[in-house]
Every structure is written in C-alpha cells, then in structure tokens.
Design a protein around this motif. Structure first.
Motif, PDB file in Angstrom:
ATOM      1  N   LYS A  41     -10.736   9.454   4.518  1.00  0.00           N
ATOM      2  CA  LYS A  41      -9.747  10.523   4.304  1.00  0.00           C
ATOM      3  C   LYS A  41      -8.337  10.046   4.646  1.00  0.00           C
ATOM      4  O   LYS A  41      -8.148   9.194   5.506  1.00  0.00           O
ATOM      5  N   SER A  42      -7.372  10.663   4.006  1.00  0.00           N
ATOM      6  CA  SER A  42      -5.979  10.405   4.309  1.00  0.00           C
ATOM      7  C   SER A  42      -5.728  10.735   5.782  1.00  0.00           C
ATOM      8  O   SER A  42      -6.273  11.699   6.312  1.00  0.00           O
ATOM      9  N   GLY A  43      -4.931   9.914   6.441  1.00  0.00           N
ATOM     10  CA  GLY A  43      -4.651  10.105   7.862  1.00  0.00           C
ATOM     11  C   GLY A  43      -5.543   9.255   8.757  1.00  0.00           C
ATOM     12  O   GLY A  43      -5.295   9.138   9.947  1.00  0.00           O
ATOM     13  N   THR A  44      -6.566   8.654   8.178  1.00  0.00           N
ATOM     14  CA  THR A  44      -7.488   7.803   8.929  1.00  0.00           C
ATOM     15  C   THR A  44      -6.857   6.437   9.178  1.00  0.00           C
ATOM     16  O   THR A  44      -6.071   5.951   8.365  1.00  0.00           O
ATOM     17  N   GLU A  45      -7.201   5.831  10.306  1.00  0.00           N
ATOM     18  CA  GLU A  45      -6.754   4.479  10.626  1.00  0.00           C
ATOM     19  C   GLU A  45      -7.966   3.629  10.941  1.00  0.00           C
ATOM     20  O   GLU A  45      -8.986   4.135  11.379  1.00  0.00           O
ATOM     21  N   GLY A  46      -7.855   2.307  10.715  1.00  0.00           N
ATOM     22  CA  GLY A  46      -8.909   1.407  11.147  1.00  0.00           C
ATOM     23  C   GLY A  46      -9.247   0.322  10.145  1.00  0.00           C
ATOM     24  O   GLY A  46      -8.591   0.152   9.115  1.00  0.00           O
ATOM     25  N   ASP A  47     -10.306  -0.412  10.483  1.00  0.00           N
ATOM     26  CA  ASP A  47     -10.724  -1.560   9.685  1.00  0.00           C
ATOM     27  C   ASP A  47     -11.177  -1.174   8.283  1.00  0.00           C
ATOM     28  O   ASP A  47     -10.932  -1.909   7.324  1.00  0.00           O
ATOM     29  N   ASP A  48     -11.850  -0.017   8.136  1.00  0.00           N
ATOM     30  CA  ASP A  48     -12.290   0.423   6.812  1.00  0.00           C
ATOM     31  C   ASP A  48     -11.091   0.683   5.912  1.00  0.00           C
ATOM     32  O   ASP A  48     -11.101   0.341   4.732  1.00  0.00           O
ATOM     33  N   VAL A  49     -10.059   1.294   6.467  1.00  0.00           N
ATOM     34  CA  VAL A  49      -8.842   1.568   5.697  1.00  0.00           C
ATOM     35  C   VAL A  49      -8.167   0.247   5.339  1.00  0.00           C
ATOM     36  O   VAL A  49      -7.752   0.038   4.193  1.00  0.00           O
ATOM     37  N   PHE A  50      -8.087  -0.668   6.293  1.00  0.00           N
ATOM     38  CA  PHE A  50      -7.450  -1.958   6.045  1.00  0.00           C
ATOM     39  C   PHE A  50      -8.178  -2.703   4.930  1.00  0.00           C
ATOM     40  O   PHE A  50      -7.546  -3.272   4.031  1.00  0.00           O
ATOM     41  N   ALA A  51      -9.513  -2.711   4.962  1.00  0.00           N
ATOM     42  CA  ALA A  51     -10.298  -3.390   3.925  1.00  0.00           C
ATOM     43  C   ALA A  51     -10.055  -2.747   2.560  1.00  0.00           C
ATOM     44  O   ALA A  51      -9.919  -3.442   1.548  1.00  0.00           O
ATOM     45  N   MET A  52      -9.983  -1.417   2.523  1.00  0.00           N
ATOM     46  CA  MET A  52      -9.715  -0.710   1.274  1.00  0.00           C
ATOM     47  C   MET A  52      -8.323  -1.079   0.762  1.00  0.00           C
ATOM     48  O   MET A  52      -8.143  -1.368  -0.419  1.00  0.00           O
ATOM     49  N   GLN A  53      -7.336  -1.097   1.660  1.00  0.00           N
ATOM     50  CA  GLN A  53      -5.973  -1.453   1.267  1.00  0.00           C
ATOM     51  C   GLN A  53      -5.918  -2.898   0.743  1.00  0.00           C
ATOM     52  O   GLN A  53      -5.225  -3.183  -0.227  1.00  0.00           O
ATOM     53  N   GLN A  54      -6.654  -3.770   1.387  1.00  0.00           N
ATOM     54  CA  GLN A  54      -6.684  -5.166   0.958  1.00  0.00           C
ATOM     55  C   GLN A  54      -7.236  -5.270  -0.466  1.00  0.00           C
ATOM     56  O   GLN A  54      -6.677  -5.977  -1.310  1.00  0.00           O
ATOM     57  N   ARG A  55      -8.311  -4.526  -0.754  1.00  0.00           N
ATOM     58  CA  ARG A  55      -8.896  -4.548  -2.096  1.00  0.00           C
ATOM     59  C   ARG A  55      -7.931  -3.927  -3.111  1.00  0.00           C
ATOM     60  O   ARG A  55      -7.766  -4.449  -4.225  1.00  0.00           O
ATOM     61  N   LEU A  56      -7.279  -2.833  -2.741  1.00  0.00           N
ATOM     62  CA  LEU A  56      -6.285  -2.222  -3.634  1.00  0.00           C
ATOM     63  C   LEU A  56      -5.153  -3.200  -3.930  1.00  0.00           C
ATOM     64  O   LEU A  56      -4.659  -3.271  -5.062  1.00  0.00           O
ATOM     65  N   ALA A  57      -4.740  -3.964  -2.932  1.00  0.00           N
ATOM     66  CA  ALA A  57      -3.681  -4.965  -3.120  1.00  0.00           C
ATOM     67  C   ALA A  57      -4.165  -6.090  -4.031  1.00  0.00           C
ATOM     68  O   ALA A  57      -3.429  -6.546  -4.917  1.00  0.00           O
ATOM     69  N   GLU A  58      -5.412  -6.545  -3.843  1.00  0.00           N
ATOM     70  CA  GLU A  58      -5.981  -7.593  -4.693  1.00  0.00           C
ATOM     71  C   GLU A  58      -5.970  -7.174  -6.155  1.00  0.00           C
ATOM     72  O   GLU A  58      -5.753  -7.993  -7.043  1.00  0.00           O
ATOM     73  N   THR A  67      -1.177  -1.611   6.742  1.00  0.00           N
ATOM     74  CA  THR A  67      -1.380  -1.671   8.188  1.00  0.00           C
ATOM     75  C   THR A  67      -2.716  -1.114   8.670  1.00  0.00           C
ATOM     76  O   THR A  67      -2.989  -1.146   9.858  1.00  0.00           O
ATOM     77  N   GLY A  68      -3.518  -0.567   7.776  1.00  0.00           N
ATOM     78  CA  GLY A  68      -4.758   0.060   8.215  1.00  0.00           C
ATOM     79  C   GLY A  68      -4.608   1.554   8.434  1.00  0.00           C
ATOM     80  O   GLY A  68      -5.524   2.214   8.908  1.00  0.00           O
ATOM     81  N   MET A  69      -3.466   2.099   8.069  1.00  0.00           N
ATOM     82  CA  MET A  69      -3.198   3.543   8.169  1.00  0.00           C
ATOM     83  C   MET A  69      -3.214   4.123   6.760  1.00  0.00           C
ATOM     84  O   MET A  69      -2.484   3.650   5.888  1.00  0.00           O
ATOM     85  N   TYR A  70      -4.055   5.123   6.529  1.00  0.00           N
ATOM     86  CA  TYR A  70      -4.191   5.755   5.210  1.00  0.00           C
ATOM     87  C   TYR A  70      -3.131   6.835   5.078  1.00  0.00           C
ATOM     88  O   TYR A  70      -3.338   7.988   5.403  1.00  0.00           O
ATOM     89  N   GLY A  71      -1.965   6.412   4.593  1.00  0.00           N
ATOM     90  CA  GLY A  71      -0.850   7.333   4.428  1.00  0.00           C
ATOM     91  C   GLY A  71      -0.594   7.654   2.969  1.00  0.00           C
ATOM     92  O   GLY A  71      -1.434   7.429   2.094  1.00  0.00           O
ATOM     93  N   GLU A  72       0.586   8.172   2.710  1.00  0.00           N
ATOM     94  CA  GLU A  72       0.963   8.629   1.360  1.00  0.00           C
ATOM     95  C   GLU A  72       0.947   7.492   0.342  1.00  0.00           C
ATOM     96  O   GLU A  72       0.511   7.672  -0.788  1.00  0.00           O
ATOM     97  N   VAL A  73       1.435   6.310   0.716  1.00  0.00           N
ATOM     98  CA  VAL A  73       1.483   5.183  -0.211  1.00  0.00           C
ATOM     99  C   VAL A  73       0.066   4.765  -0.599  1.00  0.00           C
ATOM    100  O   VAL A  73      -0.214   4.514  -1.780  1.00  0.00           O
ATOM    101  N   THR A  74      -0.829   4.705   0.375  1.00  0.00           N
ATOM    102  CA  THR A  74      -2.219   4.359   0.078  1.00  0.00           C
ATOM    103  C   THR A  74      -2.856   5.432  -0.795  1.00  0.00           C
ATOM    104  O   THR A  74      -3.598   5.120  -1.737  1.00  0.00           O
ATOM    105  N   MET A  75      -2.558   6.697  -0.514  1.00  0.00           N
ATOM    106  CA  MET A  75      -3.114   7.784  -1.312  1.00  0.00           C
ATOM    107  C   MET A  75      -2.687   7.650  -2.779  1.00  0.00           C
ATOM    108  O   MET A  75      -3.498   7.820  -3.693  1.00  0.00           O
ATOM    109  N   GLU A  76      -1.430   7.322  -3.005  1.00  0.00           N
ATOM    110  CA  GLU A  76      -0.941   7.145  -4.378  1.00  0.00           C
ATOM    111  C   GLU A  76      -1.610   5.935  -5.041  1.00  0.00           C
ATOM    112  O   GLU A  76      -1.911   5.970  -6.238  1.00  0.00           O
ATOM    113  N   ALA A  77      -1.835   4.865  -4.280  1.00  0.00           N
ATOM    114  CA  ALA A  77      -2.526   3.690  -4.821  1.00  0.00           C
ATOM    115  C   ALA A  77      -3.965   4.044  -5.197  1.00  0.00           C
ATOM    116  O   ALA A  77      -4.469   3.617  -6.239  1.00  0.00           O
TER     117      ALA A  77
END
Length: 137
Positions: A41-58, A67-77
């Motif tokens: 969920k949005s607002g979550t922090e941690g390794d799962d979020v970081f891994a998801m962000q890394q895959r979205l970046a790839e 940074t591992g924080m599921y914020g607005e930018v990650t939500m839009e991605a």
C-alpha cells in the motif's frame, strides 16, 4: 544376438537404466510454484517497496532516485505500469500487479511522457557534487 555380442547387451542395459533413472528424476521433480505476493500500500516503507521500486526503475517507469518509501511518485509509476500492462490503474501494488511486475512478460515503458507530477525536490551538496532526491519516491 546377445550371446554372440554380450557387450552390446550390457551397454544397452546400462543405457536403459540411465534412461529409467532420468525419467524417475523428472517425474519426482515438481515445478516450483509461482511466488505469492502480498499487496503493498501507498505509505509503506521497507525492503519490499525498495525491490518494487527497483523493478519499476529497471522497466523505465520510475526515473528518480528511490528510497523504499511508497509515496506519490511511486504510486504514479505503478499506475503507468498497470496501464501499460493491461491492469486496472489504481496505483496500489496489489498481488496481481506484483505478479506481472516481477514476471518476464512485464512490459517496459515505451518512452511516452510520464503522467506523474514531479514531487518537490531537495538538493544536497556532497564532495562529488549536488544530489537531487525525492523525499517520498
């Protein structure tokens, strides 16, 4: 025929045993089950979020430092990823979204303009230069 050429019988027997062993190994080896993902969920922090962000970046959906924080930018991605991959674009990383995201079938961003509104940036000076980060990527 086996009596005239006993070596042929032994070789054939060994080959048959090897084939039998391989068939048994294949029959007992079960395919590994697909991983089951828990929604993030949005607002979550941690390794799962970081891994998801890394895959979205790839895949080209997240183009800022993460940074591992599921914020607005990650939500839009996540929304952009969902839309490009035929999923309901909610911005929430549900189990279905994560399954597609981590699969080989995940579609990369096609270079279309991002629909995400950039978050306010903060700049930090270091010995190497200025680093721009998003607080809640």
């Amino acid at each position: 025929m086996g009596l005239a050429y006993p070596e042929l019988t032994e070789e054939n027997s060994a080959a048959l045993e090897l084939d039998s062993e391989l068939s048994e190994a294949e029959a007992t080896a079960s395919p590994s089950p697909a991983p089951e993902y828990t929604a993030i969920k949005s607002g979550t922090e941690g390794d799962d979020v970081f891994a998801m962000q890394q895959r979205l970046a790839e895949l080209g959906y997240l183009t800022v430092e993460y940074t591992g924080m599921y914020g607005e930018v990650t939500m839009e991605a996540v929304k952009a990823f969902q839309k490009a991959n035929g999923l309901t674009a909610t911005g929430e990383a549900d189990a279905e979204t994560l399954t597609v995201l981590y699969s080989a079938e995940a579609k990369a961003a096609d270079g279309a303009e991002a629909t995400a509104t950039p978050e306010p940036e903060s700049e930090t000076s270091t010995a190497e230069g200025t680093v721009t980060t998003h607080e809640d990527a």
